[in-house]
Design an enzyme around this catalytic site. Structure first.
Site, mmCIF file in Angstrom:
data_model
loop_
_atom_site.group_PDB
_atom_site.id
_atom_site.type_symbol
_atom_site.label_atom_id
_atom_site.label_comp_id
_atom_site.label_asym_id
_atom_site.label_seq_id
_atom_site.Cartn_x
_atom_site.Cartn_y
_atom_site.Cartn_z
ATOM 1 C CB THR A 58 -0.971 0.024 1.198
ATOM 2 O OG1 THR A 58 -0.245 0.197 2.401
ATOM 3 C CG2 THR A 58 -1.805 -1.252 1.257
ATOM 4 C CG ASP A 59 5.169 3.118 1.490
ATOM 5 O OD1 ASP A 59 4.726 4.069 2.168
ATOM 6 O OD2 ASP A 59 6.285 3.140 0.919
ATOM 7 C CG PHE A 160 -44.075 17.090 5.899
ATOM 8 C CD1 PHE A 160 -43.940 16.356 4.719
ATOM 9 C CD2 PHE A 160 -44.180 16.390 7.089
ATOM 10 C CE1 PHE A 160 -43.912 14.969 4.734
ATOM 11 C CE2 PHE A 160 -44.137 15.008 7.131
ATOM 12 C CZ PHE A 160 -44.009 14.294 5.942
ATOM 13 N NE ARG A 177 -40.921 20.962 5.865
ATOM 14 C CZ ARG A 177 -40.692 19.664 5.800
ATOM 15 N NH1 ARG A 177 -40.791 18.906 6.878
ATOM 16 N NH2 ARG A 177 -40.370 19.099 4.662
ATOM 17 C CB VAL A 228 -37.002 16.065 1.998
ATOM 18 C CG1 VAL A 228 -35.621 15.707 1.481
ATOM 19 C CG2 VAL A 228 -36.909 17.038 3.163
ATOM 20 C CD GLN A 229 -40.063 12.112 1.527
ATOM 21 O OE1 GLN A 229 -40.032 13.303 1.839
ATOM 22 N NE2 GLN A 229 -40.380 11.172 2.403
ATOM 23 C CG ASN A 255 -36.323 17.296 7.162
ATOM 24 O OD1 ASN A 255 -35.966 18.478 7.197
ATOM 25 N ND2 ASN A 255 -37.582 16.922 7.147
ATOM 26 C CG HIS A 257 -36.258 17.698 12.126
ATOM 27 N ND1 HIS A 257 -37.026 17.671 10.987
ATOM 28 C CD2 HIS A 257 -35.876 16.409 12.349
ATOM 29 C CE1 HIS A 257 -37.118 16.424 10.547
ATOM 30 N NE2 HIS A 257 -36.418 15.634 11.355
#
Ligand SMILES: O=c1[nH]c(=O)c2[nH]c(=O)[nH]c2[nH]1
Length: 301
Positions: A58-59, A160, A177, A228-229, A255, A257
């Site tokens: 990985t080095d 909503f 809101r 949101v949907q 979301n 709040h």
């Protein structure tokens, strides 16, 4: 009995900075990235038989990232990701696939006394531009692009109501809101056949990122959001319409709040509904709304 059913390894959190110095204008442009490279292939024996002869350290992968960054452009990240991902299966016959993830951090040029500064930048937010590239030998190059950590809020223009009401429901309906979220979106490109196919489409990547970002912000701001949907579905469709080479778009939107505070108990102070001014931002729990919108088969490029 057991078997090794999946194996992938590599280097994560490879931090990289590259400067481009334009000698003519004496202007510097900087890029800072965090890169992850994971390889797959005939590497089972390194797990099951302690056989390190199949292990590219990985080095060495980390060194390769820096060397290829020196020898190639690192922007757009979709191109650099494709250069990296195609390198490993090309160089090592026993490596069949490389998975590269690049997170590009913001360094936005400073404006000083109204002018763009030639070599000073600021971090204007935690938002990142992300790319994931998979190169599997003989199977082309899969590229996804995205934006993460773009924090947005609108103080009205979001409702909503009409959701399921039953014995588990305490949430009131609202026609006005606060809506706030941290945008996480990704868009999947049509399959690129080769690295040259990526290179010949290089101009698409920055344009798509700009379109996706602008569409996300404009739709968030202007949509009279029912949920949101509904808003995220509009965003995804607009990106598909704007970028024909993209086959699918996903969004993952928390979301966040903001709760009203009833102050009636204090001298009848009104702070709910249309009188609400002071709110409590909630750190959790938050809704989490996800979707993927895909181009139907007939309309793919
Ligand atoms: O836009 C929303 N979608 C939901 O599914 C949901 N659920 C909830 O409690 N508030 C909201 N808001």
């Amino acid at each position: 009995m057991s078997e090794l059913s999946a194996a992938r390894y590599g280097k994560d959190n490879i931090r990289l900075y590259k400067v481009h110095r334009d000698e003519a204008t004496k202007t510097h442009t900087v890029t800072e990235m965090t890169v992850c490279v994971l390889l797959e292939g005939d590497i089972q024996s390194s797990y099951t038989k302690a056989d390190n002869s199949v292990v590219v350290a990985t080095d060495s992968m980390k060194n390769t990232v820096y060397l290829l960054a020196k020898q190639n452009p690192v922007t757009p990240p979709e191109l650099f990701g494709s250069i990296l991902a195609s390198h490993f299966p090309e160089k090592y016959p026993h490596i069949h696939a490389a998975h590269v993830k690049i997170i590009t951090h913001r360094w936005t040029r400073m404006t000083i006394d109204g002018k763009p500064h030639p070599h000073s930048f600021l971090r204007d937010g935690a938002e990142t531009r992300n790319t994931e590239v998979v190169c599997k030998r003989g199977a082309g190059i899969i590229v996804r692009s995205g934006i993460q950590g773009l924090l947005v809020l609108k103080s009205t223009g979001s409702a909503f109501h009409g959701f399921v009401r039953d014995e588990y429901t305490s949430l009131g309906e609202t026609w006005d809101r606060i809506l706030s979220t941290e945008v996480d979106t990704n868009w999947g490109w049509r399959l690129f056949k080769t690295l040259n196919d990526v290179k010949s489409n290089i101009s698409l990547f920055d344009k798509a990122w700009e379109s996706a970002r602008n569409i996300t912000l404009k739709t968030f701001a202007n949509d009279n959001s029912a949920s949101v949907q509904a808003t995220m579905y509009k965003m995804a469709n607009e990106i598909l319409a704007a970028v024909p080479e993209v086959n699918n778009v996903d969004y993952s939107l928390p979301n966040r709040h903001y709760f009203e505070i009833d102050m009636e108990w204090h001298k009848g102070l009104k702070n709910t509904g249309k009188d609400a001014e002071v709110y409590v931002p909630q750190s959790g729990p938050s809704g989490l709304i996800k979707c993927t919108v895909s181009r139907t088969k007939a309309s793919k490029l």
